[in-house]
Design a protein around this motif. Sequence first.
Motif, short mmCIF file in Angstrom:
data_model
loop_
_atom_site.label_atom_id
_atom_site.label_comp_id
_atom_site.label_asym_id
_atom_site.label_seq_id
_atom_site.Cartn_x
_atom_site.Cartn_y
_atom_site.Cartn_z
N GLY A 19 0.85 -1.17 0.00
CA GLY A 19 0.00 0.00 0.00
C GLY A 19 0.89 1.23 0.00
N VAL A 20 0.31 2.40 0.23
CA VAL A 20 1.16 3.60 0.32
C VAL A 20 1.77 3.61 1.72
CG1 VAL A 20 1.36 6.07 -0.05
CG2 VAL A 20 -0.39 4.79 -1.28
N SER A 21 2.81 2.78 1.91
CA SER A 21 3.35 2.59 3.25
C SER A 21 4.20 3.76 3.71
CB SER A 21 4.17 1.29 3.31
OG SER A 21 5.16 1.28 2.30
N GLY A 22 4.50 4.71 2.81
CA GLY A 22 5.15 5.94 3.22
C GLY A 22 4.21 6.90 3.92
N LEU A 23 2.90 6.64 3.81
CA LEU A 23 1.91 7.51 4.43
C LEU A 23 1.09 6.81 5.50
CD1 LEU A 23 0.44 9.32 1.28
CD2 LEU A 23 2.28 10.11 2.79
N GLU A 24 0.76 5.55 5.27
CA GLU A 24 -0.10 4.79 6.18
C GLU A 24 0.65 3.54 6.66
OE1 GLU A 24 -2.91 5.44 7.50
OE2 GLU A 24 -4.03 6.81 6.21
N LYS A 25 0.15 2.93 7.71
CA LYS A 25 0.75 1.71 8.24
C LYS A 25 0.77 0.65 7.14
CE LYS A 25 2.27 -0.92 11.65
NZ LYS A 25 3.47 -0.58 12.45
N GLU A 26 1.94 0.05 6.92
CA GLU A 26 2.12 -0.91 5.84
C GLU A 26 1.13 -2.07 5.92
OE1 GLU A 26 5.29 -4.19 6.99
OE2 GLU A 26 6.20 -2.21 7.10
N ASN A 27 0.71 -2.53 4.75
CA ASN A 27 -0.12 -3.74 4.64
C ASN A 27 -1.37 -3.67 5.51
OD1 ASN A 27 1.42 -5.05 2.72
ND2 ASN A 27 2.68 -6.13 4.21
N THR A 28 -2.01 -2.52 5.52
CA THR A 28 -3.30 -2.36 6.18
C THR A 28 -4.32 -1.88 5.17
OG1 THR A 28 -2.83 -0.07 6.82
CG2 THR A 28 -2.25 -1.80 8.42
N CYS A 29 -5.57 -2.01 5.52
CA CYS A 29 -6.62 -1.50 4.63
C CYS A 29 -6.45 0.00 4.39
CB CYS A 29 -8.00 -1.79 5.22
SG CYS A 29 -8.41 -3.56 5.24
N ALA A 30 -5.99 0.73 5.41
CA ALA A 30 -5.76 2.17 5.25
C ALA A 30 -4.73 2.44 4.18
CB ALA A 30 -5.31 2.78 6.59
N ALA A 31 -3.66 1.65 4.15
CA ALA A 31 -2.62 1.83 3.13
C ALA A 31 -3.12 1.45 1.74
CB ALA A 31 -1.39 1.01 3.50
N PHE A 32 -3.97 0.44 1.67
CA PHE A 32 -4.52 0.03 0.37
C PHE A 32 -5.50 1.07 -0.17
CE2 PHE A 32 -4.05 -4.49 2.25
CZ PHE A 32 -2.69 -4.48 2.01
N VAL A 33 -6.33 1.63 0.71
CA VAL A 33 -7.25 2.68 0.28
C VAL A 33 -6.49 3.92 -0.16
CG1 VAL A 33 -9.06 4.26 1.07
CG2 VAL A 33 -9.20 1.83 1.63
N ALA A 34 -5.40 4.25 0.56
CA ALA A 34 -4.57 5.39 0.16
C ALA A 34 -4.04 5.20 -1.25
CB ALA A 34 -3.42 5.59 1.15
N ALA A 35 -3.65 3.98 -1.59
CA ALA A 35 -3.19 3.70 -2.95
C ALA A 35 -4.35 3.76 -3.94
CB ALA A 35 -2.53 2.32 -3.01
N GLY A 36 -5.51 3.26 -3.51
CA GLY A 36 -6.68 3.29 -4.37
C GLY A 36 -7.10 4.68 -4.77
N ASN A 37 -6.90 5.62 -3.88
CA ASN A 37 -7.29 7.00 -4.14
C ASN A 37 -6.24 7.80 -4.91
OD1 ASN A 37 -9.95 7.44 -3.03
ND2 ASN A 37 -9.07 7.00 -1.02
N ARG A 38 -5.19 7.13 -5.35
CA ARG A 38 -4.14 7.79 -6.11
C ARG A 38 -3.95 7.10 -7.45
NH1 ARG A 38 -3.23 8.71 -0.73
NH2 ARG A 38 -2.47 10.82 -0.22
N SER A 39 -2.93 7.51 -8.17
CA SER A 39 -2.80 7.11 -9.58
C SER A 39 -2.07 5.78 -9.79
CB SER A 39 -2.05 8.20 -10.35
OG SER A 39 -0.70 8.28 -9.91
#
Length: 242
Positions: A19-39
């Motif tokens: 996921g976007v582990s530079g912004l959210e806790k790695e390998n969490t739904c939060a990190a996956f959603v952060a990636a989903g909301n980007r390009s």
Amino acid sequence: MNNTIKVNSKNTLMVAHRGVSGLEKENTCAAFVAAGNRSYFGVETDIHRTGDGNFIILHDANTDRVSGDNINVEQTSFETLRRMQLNSRNEIKDRADLHLPSLEEYIGICRQYEKVCVLELKSDYTDDEIKRMIDRIDAMGYLSSVIFIAFNYENLKRVRAYKPEQPCQFLTMEMNDEGIARLAADQIDLDIYYPALSKELIDKLHANGTKINCWTVDKKEDAERLIGWGVDFITSNILEGC
């Protein structure tokens, strides 16, 4: 850091590492959603077997680094692992939403945001376990958007034995002529530690029909060099294509 670092990715596809582990806790739904909301083109994660034969999203073989609780994943039940609260990025348990995701949660988020799943097979899986995992993804209607990656080449061979056309990438720290020939013969692509790459190696791999992913590229100048050399994918904790 409050946002990703943008890089002109041109024809190179960007993959969010854990996921976007530079912004959210790695390998969490939060990190996956952060990636989903980007390009991002894809969202990478890691999957282990649990002690009761299920699957859980986590990089390490134990939970110490992400939760402070030193629990062996392959000796622990799925439900026990799911109940564990993870530390946030500030290393304290201050967010109730941070838990180890299930396979279905990861696939479901990628499907919702139309991102390719880049799924690292961490355990040494059996034929039956690979089949069960694939069948669960297929039941969600998203298998065509999954790339399997692994350091254990046998895991990839098991995937291909069940699904001969499934995209796979071999994870490695280095590559030589023997490895290039094996990848070409098996039609398996490469996912390599980026310092091991050169323009010459990239050209040789491409000449053999092998696509190239590389990890983990977090400096813009490194990404720009690799993009100029023509890598197919870049996996990053924080860089995002623009």
